[in-house]
Design an enzyme around this catalytic site. Structure first.
Site, PDB file in Angstrom:
ATOM      1  N   HIS A 170       0.838  -1.202   0.000  1.00  0.00           N
ATOM      2  CA  HIS A 170       0.000   0.000   0.000  1.00  0.00           C
ATOM      3  C   HIS A 170       0.874   1.255   0.000  1.00  0.00           C
ATOM      4  O   HIS A 170       2.060   1.191   0.333  1.00  0.00           O
ATOM      5  CB  HIS A 170      -0.863   0.052   1.281  1.00  0.00           C
ATOM      6  CG  HIS A 170      -1.982  -0.936   1.334  1.00  0.00           C
ATOM      7  ND1 HIS A 170      -2.146  -1.822   2.381  1.00  0.00           N
ATOM      8  CD2 HIS A 170      -3.016  -1.165   0.490  1.00  0.00           C
ATOM      9  CE1 HIS A 170      -3.231  -2.556   2.174  1.00  0.00           C
ATOM     10  NE2 HIS A 170      -3.781  -2.172   1.035  1.00  0.00           N
ATOM     11  N   CYS A 257      -2.222   0.081   9.883  1.00  0.00           N
ATOM     12  CA  CYS A 257      -3.284  -0.832   9.402  1.00  0.00           C
ATOM     13  C   CYS A 257      -4.279  -1.247  10.474  1.00  0.00           C
ATOM     14  O   CYS A 257      -5.397  -1.613  10.164  1.00  0.00           O
ATOM     15  CB  CYS A 257      -2.689  -2.125   8.874  1.00  0.00           C
ATOM     16  SG  CYS A 257      -1.141  -1.999   8.055  1.00  0.00           S
TER      17      CYS A 257
HETATM   18  C1  CIR Z   1      -3.460  -7.873   3.241  1.00  0.00           C
HETATM   19  O1  CIR Z   1      -2.646  -8.342   2.444  1.00  0.00           O
HETATM   20  O2  CIR Z   1      -4.487  -7.303   2.884  1.00  0.00           O
HETATM   21  C2  CIR Z   1      -3.165  -7.987   4.728  1.00  0.00           C
HETATM   22  N1  CIR Z   1      -2.526  -9.215   5.000  1.00  0.00           N
HETATM   23  C3  CIR Z   1      -2.318  -6.828   5.179  1.00  0.00           C
HETATM   24  C4  CIR Z   1      -3.017  -5.520   5.097  1.00  0.00           C
HETATM   25  C5  CIR Z   1      -2.209  -4.404   5.651  1.00  0.00           C
HETATM   26  N2  CIR Z   1      -2.954  -3.196   5.663  1.00  0.00           N
HETATM   27  C6  CIR Z   1      -2.422  -1.995   5.544  1.00  0.00           C
HETATM   28  O3  CIR Z   1      -1.236  -1.848   5.299  1.00  0.00           O
HETATM   29  N3  CIR Z   1      -3.236  -0.953   5.616  1.00  0.00           N
END
Ligand code: CIR
Length: 262
Positions: A170, A257
């Site tokens: 992201h 996150c």
């Molecule tokens: C994913 O791949 O969607 C999750 N394992 C990690 C999401 C992390 N979110 C973020 O950086 N906002």
């Protein structure tokens, strides 16, 4: 409440968090760091929530969401500005549906608007810097999603611009706000024309993960284990707290996150 180096008007009063589920190892990841330990992950998550609480945020804690092992990365399912709450349509098919149920909670605080297919947006791609929003174009946030989000932001008096993400999951894997006119950026992102005009704290070799540092009410919460970044951030007019997020990192996640701040 903790004493800050600078007494500031709080930016955020609330945080939404969601407990990790026992199925946390089934989530999406490219990290190659092995499976997270559920109990250790819960401890790290608890410590994170305790810090948010100590910074004066009212915590709205949601239960783990069965069948959605990534749902504790709650940042990805909404963008909350001082004017509006945007419920996203996550770009990862396995994560679509995590956003259901959030509207009820958010509508207590803000007007709510949804991103509609074929638009996709994940909150990890959206960086708020005052009234301005950087919207990352990534594997998770597509141009149509960014266009919808941009129109919503503009109609609420915010400014925005799209930013191709390139490396990393992201946008906020590579760049975050550090107060004032400062951004913390990875070496990959340094010098990008979209962020010209900001002072850039460019991370040292081997410390790129520390880009995912979270500013809450005058305190930078950073991942433990990045001493050169710690030393540099400690020179700013902000408090710095380190927190171990080893189990979160195994699932490609980080500090921003795991909460929605507003
Ligand atoms: C994913 O791949 O969607 C999750 N394992 C990690 C999401 C992390 N979110 C973020 O950086 N906002």
């Amino acid at each position: 409440m903790m004493m800050s180096k600078l007494q500031k008007k709080p930016m955020f009063r609330h945080a939404i968090v969601r407990r990790p589920g026992i199925d946390c190892a089934q989530g999406l990841t490219t990290a190659g760091l092995g499976a997270p330990d559920y109990h250790e992950l819960c401890k790290q998550h608890d410590a994170y929530v305790t810090i948010l609480d100590s910074l004066g945020l009212e915590i709205h804690a949601l239960e783990a969401l069965s069948g959605y092992p990534d749902a504790y990365f709650v940042e990805d399912v909404a963008i909350i500005t001082p004017k509006v709450a945007v419920i996203t349509n996550p770009g990862a098919p396995a994560r679509q549906g995590e956003e259901d149920g959030l509207e009820d909670l958010l509508s207590d605080f803000r007007e709510t608007v949804r991103i509609r297919p074929p638009g996709t947006v994940e909150g990890g791609d959206v960086l708020m810097v005052g009234n301005h929003f950087f919207v990352g174009l990534s594997d998770r946030t597509n141009e149509e999603g960014a266009r919808q989000l941009g129109a919503i932001l503009e109609s609420h008096g915010h400014t925005w611009r799209p930013v191709p993400v390139g490396a990393g999951l992201h946008l906020k894997s590579s760049i975050n706000y550090a107060g004032g006119n400062r951004l913390i950026v990875t070496q990959d992102f340094a010098g990008r024309e979209e962020i010209a005009g900001y002072e850039q704290i460019i991370l040292n070799d081997g410390e790129a993960y520390a880009a995912n540092t979270l500013l809450v009410n005058g305190t930078l919460i950073m991942p433990a284990g990045y001493p050169r970044t710690r030393a540099r951030l400690s020179e700013l007019d902000l408090d710095v707290i380190e927190i171990d997020v080893s189990e979160v990192q195994k699932m490609d996640g980080g500090l921003t996150c795991m909460s929605l701040r507003f």
